[in-house]
Design a protein around this motif. Structure first.
Motif, PDB file in Angstrom:
ATOM      1  N   ARG A 250      29.890   7.333 -36.453  1.00 28.48           N
ATOM      2  CA  ARG A 250      30.021   6.484 -37.623  1.00 28.48           C
ATOM      3  C   ARG A 250      29.291   7.128 -38.801  1.00 28.48           C
ATOM      4  NH1 ARG A 250      33.926   2.538 -36.608  1.00 28.48           N
ATOM      5  NH2 ARG A 250      33.911   2.213 -34.354  1.00 28.48           N
ATOM      6  N   PRO A 251      29.570   6.663 -40.025  1.00 32.62           N
ATOM      7  CA  PRO A 251      29.001   7.338 -41.187  1.00 32.62           C
ATOM      8  C   PRO A 251      27.475   7.358 -41.251  1.00 32.62           C
ATOM      9  CG  PRO A 251      30.855   5.956 -41.826  1.00 32.62           C
ATOM     10  CD  PRO A 251      30.576   5.662 -40.383  1.00 32.62           C
ATOM     11  N   SER A 252      26.797   6.300 -40.764  1.00 32.74           N
ATOM     12  CA  SER A 252      25.344   6.273 -40.865  1.00 32.74           C
ATOM     13  C   SER A 252      24.733   7.338 -39.965  1.00 32.74           C
ATOM     14  CB  SER A 252      24.800   4.892 -40.486  1.00 32.74           C
ATOM     15  OG  SER A 252      25.043   4.635 -39.130  1.00 32.74           O
ATOM     16  N   SER A 253      23.658   7.953 -40.443  1.00 38.63           N
ATOM     17  CA  SER A 253      23.014   9.016 -39.679  1.00 38.63           C
ATOM     18  C   SER A 253      21.528   9.000 -39.996  1.00 38.63           C
ATOM     19  CB  SER A 253      23.620  10.372 -40.049  1.00 38.63           C
ATOM     20  OG  SER A 253      23.026  11.407 -39.312  1.00 38.63           O
ATOM     21  N   PRO A 254      20.659   9.114 -38.985  1.00 40.34           N
ATOM     22  CA  PRO A 254      19.216   9.082 -39.253  1.00 40.34           C
ATOM     23  C   PRO A 254      18.784  10.200 -40.192  1.00 40.34           C
ATOM     24  CG  PRO A 254      19.676   8.850 -36.912  1.00 40.34           C
ATOM     25  CD  PRO A 254      20.960   9.225 -37.554  1.00 40.34           C
ATOM     26  N   GLN A 255      17.787   9.897 -41.007  1.00 37.66           N
ATOM     27  CA  GLN A 255      17.251  10.866 -41.963  1.00 37.66           C
ATOM     28  C   GLN A 255      15.799  11.216 -41.671  1.00 37.66           C
ATOM     29  OE1 GLN A 255      19.240  12.411 -44.252  1.00 37.66           O
ATOM     30  NE2 GLN A 255      20.824  11.289 -43.117  1.00 37.66           N
ATOM     31  N   ALA A 256      15.308  10.835 -40.480  1.00 45.00           N
ATOM     32  CA  ALA A 256      13.909  11.079 -40.135  1.00 45.00           C
ATOM     33  C   ALA A 256      13.782  11.307 -38.640  1.00 45.00           C
ATOM     34  CB  ALA A 256      13.037   9.891 -40.558  1.00 45.00           C
ATOM     35  N   ALA A 257      12.700  12.006 -38.262  1.00 43.04           N
ATOM     36  CA  ALA A 257      12.435  12.265 -36.842  1.00 43.04           C
ATOM     37  C   ALA A 257      10.954  12.107 -36.565  1.00 43.04           C
ATOM     38  CB  ALA A 257      12.883  13.666 -36.449  1.00 43.04           C
ATOM     39  N   LEU A 258      10.659  11.539 -35.409  1.00 46.74           N
ATOM     40  CA  LEU A 258       9.282  11.421 -34.927  1.00 46.74           C
ATOM     41  C   LEU A 258       9.122  12.271 -33.681  1.00 46.74           C
ATOM     42  CD1 LEU A 258       6.451  10.104 -34.993  1.00 46.74           C
ATOM     43  CD2 LEU A 258       7.371   8.296 -33.529  1.00 46.74           C
ATOM     44  N   LEU A 259       8.152  13.173 -33.712  1.00 48.81           N
ATOM     45  CA  LEU A 259       7.783  13.977 -32.554  1.00 48.81           C
ATOM     46  C   LEU A 259       6.643  13.276 -31.828  1.00 48.81           C
ATOM     47  CD1 LEU A 259       7.759  17.655 -33.833  1.00 48.81           C
ATOM     48  CD2 LEU A 259       8.715  16.910 -31.654  1.00 48.81           C
ATOM     49  N   PHE A 260       6.831  12.974 -30.555  1.00 49.49           N
ATOM     50  CA  PHE A 260       5.752  12.367 -29.779  1.00 49.49           C
ATOM     51  C   PHE A 260       4.799  13.464 -29.316  1.00 49.49           C
ATOM     52  CE2 PHE A 260       8.897   8.850 -28.999  1.00 49.49           C
ATOM     53  CZ  PHE A 260       8.166   7.873 -29.659  1.00 49.49           C
ATOM     54  N   ALA A 261       3.571  13.424 -29.829  1.00 48.45           N
ATOM     55  CA  ALA A 261       2.599  14.486 -29.545  1.00 48.45           C
ATOM     56  C   ALA A 261       1.190  13.940 -29.361  1.00 48.45           C
ATOM     57  CB  ALA A 261       2.614  15.508 -30.687  1.00 48.45           C
ATOM     58  N   ALA A 262       1.087  12.666 -28.979  1.00 50.08           N
ATOM     59  CA  ALA A 262      -0.223  12.024 -28.925  1.00 50.08           C
ATOM     60  C   ALA A 262      -0.869  12.030 -27.548  1.00 50.08           C
ATOM     61  CB  ALA A 262      -0.110  10.568 -29.415  1.00 50.08           C
ATOM     62  N   GLY A 263      -0.096  12.339 -26.495  1.00 50.35           N
ATOM     63  CA  GLY A 263      -0.576  12.147 -25.136  1.00 50.35           C
ATOM     64  C   GLY A 263      -1.739  13.042 -24.739  1.00 50.35           C
ATOM     65  N   PHE A 264      -2.391  12.664 -23.650  1.00 55.59           N
ATOM     66  CA  PHE A 264      -3.554  13.398 -23.155  1.00 55.59           C
ATOM     67  C   PHE A 264      -3.169  14.628 -22.333  1.00 55.59           C
ATOM     68  CE2 PHE A 264      -5.093   9.059 -23.790  1.00 55.59           C
ATOM     69  CZ  PHE A 264      -6.220   9.296 -24.558  1.00 55.59           C
TER      70      PHE A 264
ATOM     71  N   PHE B 186      15.428   9.685 -35.265  1.00 48.67           N
ATOM     72  CA  PHE B 186      15.374  10.485 -34.046  1.00 48.67           C
ATOM     73  C   PHE B 186      13.953  10.410 -33.502  1.00 48.67           C
ATOM     74  CE2 PHE B 186      18.668  12.695 -36.523  1.00 48.67           C
ATOM     75  CZ  PHE B 186      19.659  12.901 -35.577  1.00 48.67           C
ATOM     76  N   THR B 187      13.803  10.372 -32.194  1.00 45.80           N
ATOM     77  CA  THR B 187      12.505  10.654 -31.590  1.00 45.80           C
ATOM     78  C   THR B 187      12.705  11.753 -30.555  1.00 45.80           C
ATOM     79  OG1 THR B 187      12.451   9.128 -29.670  1.00 45.80           O
ATOM     80  CG2 THR B 187      11.894   8.204 -31.844  1.00 45.80           C
ATOM     81  N   LEU B 188      11.660  12.581 -30.410  1.00 44.98           N
ATOM     82  CA  LEU B 188      11.759  13.732 -29.515  1.00 44.98           C
ATOM     83  C   LEU B 188      10.428  13.974 -28.843  1.00 44.98           C
ATOM     84  CD1 LEU B 188      13.527  16.159 -28.548  1.00 44.98           C
ATOM     85  CD2 LEU B 188      12.622  17.434 -30.502  1.00 44.98           C
ATOM     86  N   ASN B 189      10.439  14.054 -27.526  1.00 42.16           N
ATOM     87  CA  ASN B 189       9.234  14.455 -26.800  1.00 42.16           C
ATOM     88  C   ASN B 189       8.981  15.938 -27.034  1.00 42.16           C
ATOM     89  OD1 ASN B 189       9.258  11.851 -25.853  1.00 42.16           O
ATOM     90  ND2 ASN B 189       9.706  12.381 -23.729  1.00 42.16           N
ATOM     91  N   SER B 190       7.727  16.319 -27.000  1.00 41.77           N
ATOM     92  CA  SER B 190       7.376  17.717 -27.283  1.00 41.77           C
ATOM     93  C   SER B 190       7.043  18.505 -26.026  1.00 41.77           C
ATOM     94  CB  SER B 190       6.205  17.774 -28.263  1.00 41.77           C
ATOM     95  OG  SER B 190       5.082  17.067 -27.764  1.00 41.77           O
ATOM     96  N   ASP B 191       7.429  18.000 -24.850  1.00 39.37           N
ATOM     97  CA  ASP B 191       7.066  18.692 -23.609  1.00 39.37           C
ATOM     98  C   ASP B 191       8.290  19.026 -22.762  1.00 39.37           C
ATOM     99  OD1 ASP B 191       7.709  16.135 -22.843  1.00 39.37           O
ATOM    100  OD2 ASP B 191       5.909  15.792 -21.647  1.00 39.37           O
ATOM    101  N   ALA B 192       9.384  19.417 -23.423  1.00 40.95           N
ATOM    102  CA  ALA B 192      10.589  19.816 -22.690  1.00 40.95           C
ATOM    103  C   ALA B 192      11.214  21.024 -23.368  1.00 40.95           C
ATOM    104  CB  ALA B 192      11.591  18.666 -22.629  1.00 40.95           C
TER     105      ALA B 192
END
Length: 241
Positions: free
Chosen positions: A6-20, A108-114
């Motif tokens: 569909r026409p709508s598309s995310p314009q931002a991304a969050l990288l999850f990088a807080a874990g221990f 978008f969200t994306l894990n940083s460990d893959a």
């Protein structure tokens, strides 16, 4: 099968990088897990290489453990940071705190460990996103395409990709598009996005898109060698195309 965008598309991304990074053992005593190197590059740089081609207006990383090290690494790369303090907020709480930096709409969200070998999973998500029927679209990995991962999977889906149940099936690959509109329905400050996915599933608006390439979990030390082998094999295959 999910086919259209569909026409709508995310314009931002969050990288999850807080874990221990506790599964990494001694490797995370002096650095956060996203700065552990795979094939000569920090894990978080591999993740950023998936985000950059999208040309997004806002890229944010949530931080907690050894946040100052990641801030120093990310600032020259133009990545904004959302530091969780004094407590870590988990994925749901972390996304909610970062929303002012991400702007309105789906993200978008994306894990940083893959590590991924194949098409860019974020580009696949963007092409298949349909805000009229989805509140979240997750990348799922078939168990035979997942390296370094133990477990029978996380989601079973119907032919259209709609999640029918939680359990053995596709493994969540740590990449998604998600609408933040249900985050405020969880009262706790720290909470997992699993809470929000459950609400979406109940409304028939949680979907999974199967990834056709290979994926490696680098959340534990053995995953580093597996990921480096995967990258080397992928590069060799590309040179023979």
């Amino acid at each position: 099968m999910i086919r259209s965008r569909r026409p709508s598309s995310p314009q931002a991304a969050l990288l999850f990088a807080a874990g221990f990074g506790t599964r990494m053992g001694a490797l995370t005593q002096d650095r956060p897990k996203p700065l552990i190197e795979v094939a000569g590059r920090p894990l978080i740089d591999h993740a950023l290489s998936l985000i950059r081609p999208l040309g997004l207006g806002h890229v944010v990383a949530n931080l907690h453990y050894k946040a100052e090290m990641l801030e120093a690494h990310l600032a020259p790369l133009g990545v904004k940071t959302s530091v969780e303090w004094p407590d870590i907020l988990d994925t749901g709480g972390g996304l909610r705190q970062a929303l002012p930096l991400l702007g309105p709409g789906e993200v978008f969200t994306l894990n940083s460990d893959a590590i991924w070998a194949g098409p860019n999973p974020l580009e696949m998500l963007r092409a298949a996103w349909d805000a009229s029927q989805m509140d979240a679209l997750l990348i799922g990995i078939a168990p035979d395409r997942a390296l370094g991962h133990k477990g029978a999977g996380d989601f079973t889906c119907d032919a259209e990709g709609r999640v029918m149940s939680r359990g053995p099936g596709l493994i969540y690959g740590g990449a998604q598009i998600i609408s933040p509109k249900l985050l405020d329905q969880v009262p706790e400050r720290a909470f997992s996005l699993n809470r929000v996915w459950d609400l979406m599933q109940a409304q028939g608006r949680l979907f999974v898109l199967e990834y056709p390439g290979q994926w490696c979990d680098v959340g534990h030390p053995d995953g580093i060698a597996l990921a480096e082998t995967l990258l080397a094999e992928s590069l060799l295959a590309d040179t023979h195309v």
